[in-house]
Design a protein around this motif. Sequence first.
Motif, PDB file in Angstrom:
ATOM      1  N   ALA A 141     -11.626  -1.724 -20.631  1.00 45.46           N
ATOM      2  CA  ALA A 141     -12.530  -1.520 -19.500  1.00 45.46           C
ATOM      3  C   ALA A 141     -12.405  -2.609 -18.444  1.00 45.46           C
ATOM      4  O   ALA A 141     -12.820  -2.411 -17.297  1.00 45.46           O
ATOM      5  CB  ALA A 141     -13.971  -1.451 -20.001  1.00 45.46           C
ATOM      6  N   SER A 142     -11.819  -3.762 -18.808  1.00 46.67           N
ATOM      7  CA  SER A 142     -11.694  -4.877 -17.857  1.00 46.67           C
ATOM      8  C   SER A 142     -10.432  -4.804 -17.014  1.00 46.67           C
ATOM      9  O   SER A 142     -10.209  -5.667 -16.165  1.00 46.67           O
ATOM     10  CB  SER A 142     -11.711  -6.206 -18.626  1.00 46.67           C
ATOM     11  OG  SER A 142     -10.555  -6.318 -19.462  1.00 46.67           O
ATOM     12  N   CYS A 143      -9.606  -3.796 -17.219  1.00 49.00           N
ATOM     13  CA  CYS A 143      -8.332  -3.706 -16.497  1.00 49.00           C
ATOM     14  C   CYS A 143      -8.552  -3.434 -15.011  1.00 49.00           C
ATOM     15  O   CYS A 143      -9.440  -2.662 -14.620  1.00 49.00           O
ATOM     16  CB  CYS A 143      -7.465  -2.604 -17.099  1.00 49.00           C
ATOM     17  SG  CYS A 143      -6.911  -2.938 -18.783  1.00 49.00           S
ATOM     18  N   TRP A 144      -7.707  -4.011 -14.212  1.00 50.90           N
ATOM     19  CA  TRP A 144      -7.834  -3.928 -12.753  1.00 50.90           C
ATOM     20  C   TRP A 144      -7.575  -2.532 -12.220  1.00 50.90           C
ATOM     21  O   TRP A 144      -8.095  -2.138 -11.182  1.00 50.90           O
ATOM     22  CB  TRP A 144      -6.850  -4.897 -12.093  1.00 50.90           C
ATOM     23  CG  TRP A 144      -5.402  -4.560 -12.358  1.00 50.90           C
ATOM     24  CD1 TRP A 144      -4.643  -4.985 -13.399  1.00 50.90           C
ATOM     25  CD2 TRP A 144      -4.560  -3.700 -11.574  1.00 50.90           C
ATOM     26  NE1 TRP A 144      -3.373  -4.454 -13.338  1.00 50.90           N
ATOM     27  CE2 TRP A 144      -3.297  -3.663 -12.219  1.00 50.90           C
ATOM     28  CE3 TRP A 144      -4.731  -2.963 -10.409  1.00 50.90           C
ATOM     29  CZ2 TRP A 144      -2.220  -2.921 -11.729  1.00 50.90           C
ATOM     30  CZ3 TRP A 144      -3.663  -2.221  -9.915  1.00 50.90           C
ATOM     31  CH2 TRP A 144      -2.426  -2.203 -10.564  1.00 50.90           C
ATOM     32  N   PHE A 145      -6.756  -1.749 -12.906  1.00 56.43           N
ATOM     33  CA  PHE A 145      -6.278  -0.484 -12.338  1.00 56.43           C
ATOM     34  C   PHE A 145      -7.348   0.608 -12.290  1.00 56.43           C
ATOM     35  O   PHE A 145      -7.130   1.656 -11.691  1.00 56.43           O
ATOM     36  CB  PHE A 145      -5.044   0.031 -13.094  1.00 56.43           C
ATOM     37  CG  PHE A 145      -5.155  -0.007 -14.585  1.00 56.43           C
ATOM     38  CD1 PHE A 145      -5.947   0.900 -15.271  1.00 56.43           C
ATOM     39  CD2 PHE A 145      -4.469  -0.967 -15.312  1.00 56.43           C
ATOM     40  CE1 PHE A 145      -6.044   0.870 -16.641  1.00 56.43           C
ATOM     41  CE2 PHE A 145      -4.557  -1.016 -16.692  1.00 56.43           C
ATOM     42  CZ  PHE A 145      -5.345  -0.093 -17.359  1.00 56.43           C
TER      43      PHE A 145
ATOM     44  N   PRO B 205       0.789  -1.235   0.000  1.00 55.70           N
ATOM     45  CA  PRO B 205       0.000   0.000   0.000  1.00 55.70           C
ATOM     46  C   PRO B 205       0.817   1.280   0.000  1.00 55.70           C
ATOM     47  O   PRO B 205       0.276   2.355  -0.266  1.00 55.70           O
ATOM     48  CB  PRO B 205      -0.832  -0.109   1.282  1.00 55.70           C
ATOM     49  CG  PRO B 205      -0.077  -1.059   2.152  1.00 55.70           C
ATOM     50  CD  PRO B 205       0.575  -2.028   1.226  1.00 55.70           C
ATOM     51  N   SER B 206       2.119   1.199   0.254  1.00 57.87           N
ATOM     52  CA  SER B 206       2.968   2.391   0.300  1.00 57.87           C
ATOM     53  C   SER B 206       3.366   2.877  -1.096  1.00 57.87           C
ATOM     54  O   SER B 206       3.885   3.989  -1.244  1.00 57.87           O
ATOM     55  CB  SER B 206       4.228   2.113   1.118  1.00 57.87           C
ATOM     56  OG  SER B 206       4.912   0.973   0.614  1.00 57.87           O
ATOM     57  N   LEU B 207       3.125   2.094  -2.140  1.00 60.48           N
ATOM     58  CA  LEU B 207       3.576   2.433  -3.491  1.00 60.48           C
ATOM     59  C   LEU B 207       2.948   3.725  -3.998  1.00 60.48           C
ATOM     60  O   LEU B 207       1.739   3.927  -3.911  1.00 60.48           O
ATOM     61  CB  LEU B 207       3.259   1.291  -4.455  1.00 60.48           C
ATOM     62  CG  LEU B 207       4.222   0.108  -4.440  1.00 60.48           C
ATOM     63  CD1 LEU B 207       3.654  -1.062  -5.227  1.00 60.48           C
ATOM     64  CD2 LEU B 207       5.589   0.509  -4.993  1.00 60.48           C
ATOM     65  N   LYS B 208       3.812   4.587  -4.559  1.00 59.25           N
ATOM     66  CA  LYS B 208       3.365   5.837  -5.179  1.00 59.25           C
ATOM     67  C   LYS B 208       3.618   5.848  -6.688  1.00 59.25           C
ATOM     68  O   LYS B 208       2.878   6.478  -7.436  1.00 59.25           O
ATOM     69  CB  LYS B 208       4.087   7.027  -4.535  1.00 59.25           C
ATOM     70  CG  LYS B 208       3.738   7.253  -3.069  1.00 59.25           C
ATOM     71  CD  LYS B 208       4.461   8.472  -2.523  1.00 59.25           C
ATOM     72  CE  LYS B 208       4.098   8.726  -1.068  1.00 59.25           C
ATOM     73  NZ  LYS B 208       4.808   9.918  -0.513  1.00 59.25           N
ATOM     74  N   VAL B 209       4.683   5.155  -7.118  1.00 56.76           N
ATOM     75  CA  VAL B 209       5.050   5.103  -8.537  1.00 56.76           C
ATOM     76  C   VAL B 209       5.371   3.662  -8.907  1.00 56.76           C
ATOM     77  O   VAL B 209       6.137   2.995  -8.204  1.00 56.76           O
ATOM     78  CB  VAL B 209       6.266   6.001  -8.843  1.00 56.76           C
ATOM     79  CG1 VAL B 209       6.691   5.849 -10.304  1.00 56.76           C
ATOM     80  CG2 VAL B 209       5.967   7.453  -8.519  1.00 56.76           C
TER      81      VAL B 209
ATOM     82  N   SER C  88     -10.736  -7.528  -5.892  1.00 52.16           N
ATOM     83  CA  SER C  88     -11.980  -7.141  -5.219  1.00 52.16           C
ATOM     84  C   SER C  88     -11.886  -5.768  -4.571  1.00 52.16           C
ATOM     85  O   SER C  88     -12.861  -5.017  -4.535  1.00 52.16           O
ATOM     86  CB  SER C  88     -12.353  -8.192  -4.169  1.00 52.16           C
ATOM     87  OG  SER C  88     -11.289  -8.376  -3.247  1.00 52.16           O
ATOM     88  N   TYR C  89     -10.721  -5.432  -4.061  1.00 50.77           N
ATOM     89  CA  TYR C  89     -10.513  -4.110  -3.466  1.00 50.77           C
ATOM     90  C   TYR C  89      -9.054  -3.729  -3.659  1.00 50.77           C
ATOM     91  O   TYR C  89      -8.183  -4.581  -3.850  1.00 50.77           O
ATOM     92  CB  TYR C  89     -10.873  -4.092  -1.983  1.00 50.77           C
ATOM     93  CG  TYR C  89     -10.004  -4.986  -1.124  1.00 50.77           C
ATOM     94  CD1 TYR C  89      -8.855  -4.471  -0.500  1.00 50.77           C
ATOM     95  CD2 TYR C  89     -10.294  -6.338  -0.961  1.00 50.77           C
ATOM     96  CE1 TYR C  89      -8.041  -5.287   0.276  1.00 50.77           C
ATOM     97  CE2 TYR C  89      -9.475  -7.147  -0.194  1.00 50.77           C
ATOM     98  CZ  TYR C  89      -8.363  -6.616   0.425  1.00 50.77           C
ATOM     99  OH  TYR C  89      -7.546  -7.426   1.180  1.00 50.77           O
ATOM    100  N   THR C  90      -8.771  -2.448  -3.606  1.00 50.13           N
ATOM    101  CA  THR C  90      -7.402  -1.996  -3.817  1.00 50.13           C
ATOM    102  C   THR C  90      -6.797  -1.427  -2.539  1.00 50.13           C
ATOM    103  O   THR C  90      -7.465  -0.699  -1.800  1.00 50.13           O
ATOM    104  CB  THR C  90      -7.320  -0.935  -4.926  1.00 50.13           C
ATOM    105  OG1 THR C  90      -5.965  -0.486  -5.060  1.00 50.13           O
ATOM    106  CG2 THR C  90      -8.208   0.258  -4.615  1.00 50.13           C
ATOM    107  N   ASN C  91      -5.547  -1.793  -2.314  1.00 51.26           N
ATOM    108  CA  ASN C  91      -4.771  -1.223  -1.211  1.00 51.26           C
ATOM    109  C   ASN C  91      -3.899  -0.066  -1.679  1.00 51.26           C
ATOM    110  O   ASN C  91      -3.245   0.591  -0.857  1.00 51.26           O
ATOM    111  CB  ASN C  91      -3.865  -2.289  -0.587  1.00 51.26           C
ATOM    112  CG  ASN C  91      -4.636  -3.333   0.175  1.00 51.26           C
ATOM    113  OD1 ASN C  91      -5.565  -3.014   0.908  1.00 51.26           O
ATOM    114  ND2 ASN C  91      -4.261  -4.597  -0.001  1.00 51.26           N
ATOM    115  N   LEU C  92      -3.893   0.168  -2.980  1.00 52.22           N
ATOM    116  CA  LEU C  92      -2.970   1.152  -3.559  1.00 52.22           C
ATOM    117  C   LEU C  92      -3.553   2.559  -3.480  1.00 52.22           C
ATOM    118  O   LEU C  92      -3.697   3.266  -4.485  1.00 52.22           O
ATOM    119  CB  LEU C  92      -2.654   0.771  -4.998  1.00 52.22           C
ATOM    120  CG  LEU C  92      -1.949  -0.579  -5.180  1.00 52.22           C
ATOM    121  CD1 LEU C  92      -1.847  -0.944  -6.651  1.00 52.22           C
ATOM    122  CD2 LEU C  92      -0.569  -0.557  -4.542  1.00 52.22           C
ATOM    123  N   THR C  93      -3.845   2.977  -2.284  1.00 52.64           N
ATOM    124  CA  THR C  93      -4.495   4.273  -2.076  1.00 52.64           C
ATOM    125  C   THR C  93      -3.538   5.456  -2.221  1.00 52.64           C
ATOM    126  O   THR C  93      -3.985   6.607  -2.281  1.00 52.64           O
ATOM    127  CB  THR C  93      -5.145   4.319  -0.694  1.00 52.64           C
ATOM    128  OG1 THR C  93      -4.143   4.065   0.307  1.00 52.64           O
ATOM    129  CG2 THR C  93      -6.240   3.271  -0.576  1.00 52.64           C
TER     130      THR C  93
END
Length: 316
Positions: free
Chosen positions: A264-268, A222-226, A242-247
């Motif tokens: 449109a199916s991409c996770w990001f 979750p610490s990732l910025k780049v 299902s959910y993202t930690n990359l806040t």
Amino acid sequence: MHATSSPLLVLLPVICTTLFLTGSAIQLHRPDGRRCIPAERDALLSFKKGITYDLTNRLSSWGHSQDCCQWRGVSCSNETGHVLKLHLRNQNPDPNTRSGCGNNGNGLFGQISPSLLSLKQLEHMDLSMNCFTAHIPLFLGSMKKLRYLNLSGILFSGEVPPQLGNLSNLQYLDLGTEIGKSGIYSKDITWLKNLPVLQYLSMRNIDLSQISDWPHVLNSIPSLKVIDLSYCSLVSANQTISYTNLTKLEKLDLSDNSFDHEIASCWFWKVTNLKYLYLGDNNLTGPFYDALENMSSLQVLHVILSQQQPIDERKL
């Protein structure tokens, strides 16, 4: 007369003794005025011996003085004398190859010596854009004080060592190359999960074609910025998360991969705090505009959709 002079006679030897002992303590700590640790000075000189070619004499100051903290590219703690930073980036790489290995490059040639393990407190190491041979050294995984590691632009070959996952203090990791397809690859990047404070990750041009769960690995940090995984031969980005930690993620570069599915199916699209998203030169297909509804922070989108009108640096 004798009564008043006696205390002075007693105090004088005490003062002299104190000054002598204090001076001796300083002398023992810095016998010849050096600031660096002798063992670390020797380690740096061993590293220099592994350099076979130094066109611009970047290491010419190494060994000319006893204080290794005064050598070019070396920074030490003012309190302890330990080497904290080793900055040997090649600032003038070959403009044709964008590396330190071309005919017009100014890179250091040679080996990365394991003597660097003696730099026990090293936090920052930048060896980028040089021409070190062979593989990424396994011993780097034992330099556990590292917070910053930049090996970009070095034409390594072989597999990325999972031992890098031992660097639990790492905040910045750049292994990317800037020229064609390098000879470096990875079959498993789960070791990245052991880097809990990582903020910057670049594996540009590293072959990750055999890895399918890469979004789940990234989502566990979750610490990732780049994140830069461009030119990595990734085959899909339509995994289900299902959910993202990359806040905290602000920039994601997935350009020049081998995606062949609907955009449109991409996770990001779940990473709604993204500011910069680069998807150019993939085989993604549209439509995709509905996926942008929640991307209120997005400032730049670079994407070219197959069989549709190119969208380049679209300002949102």
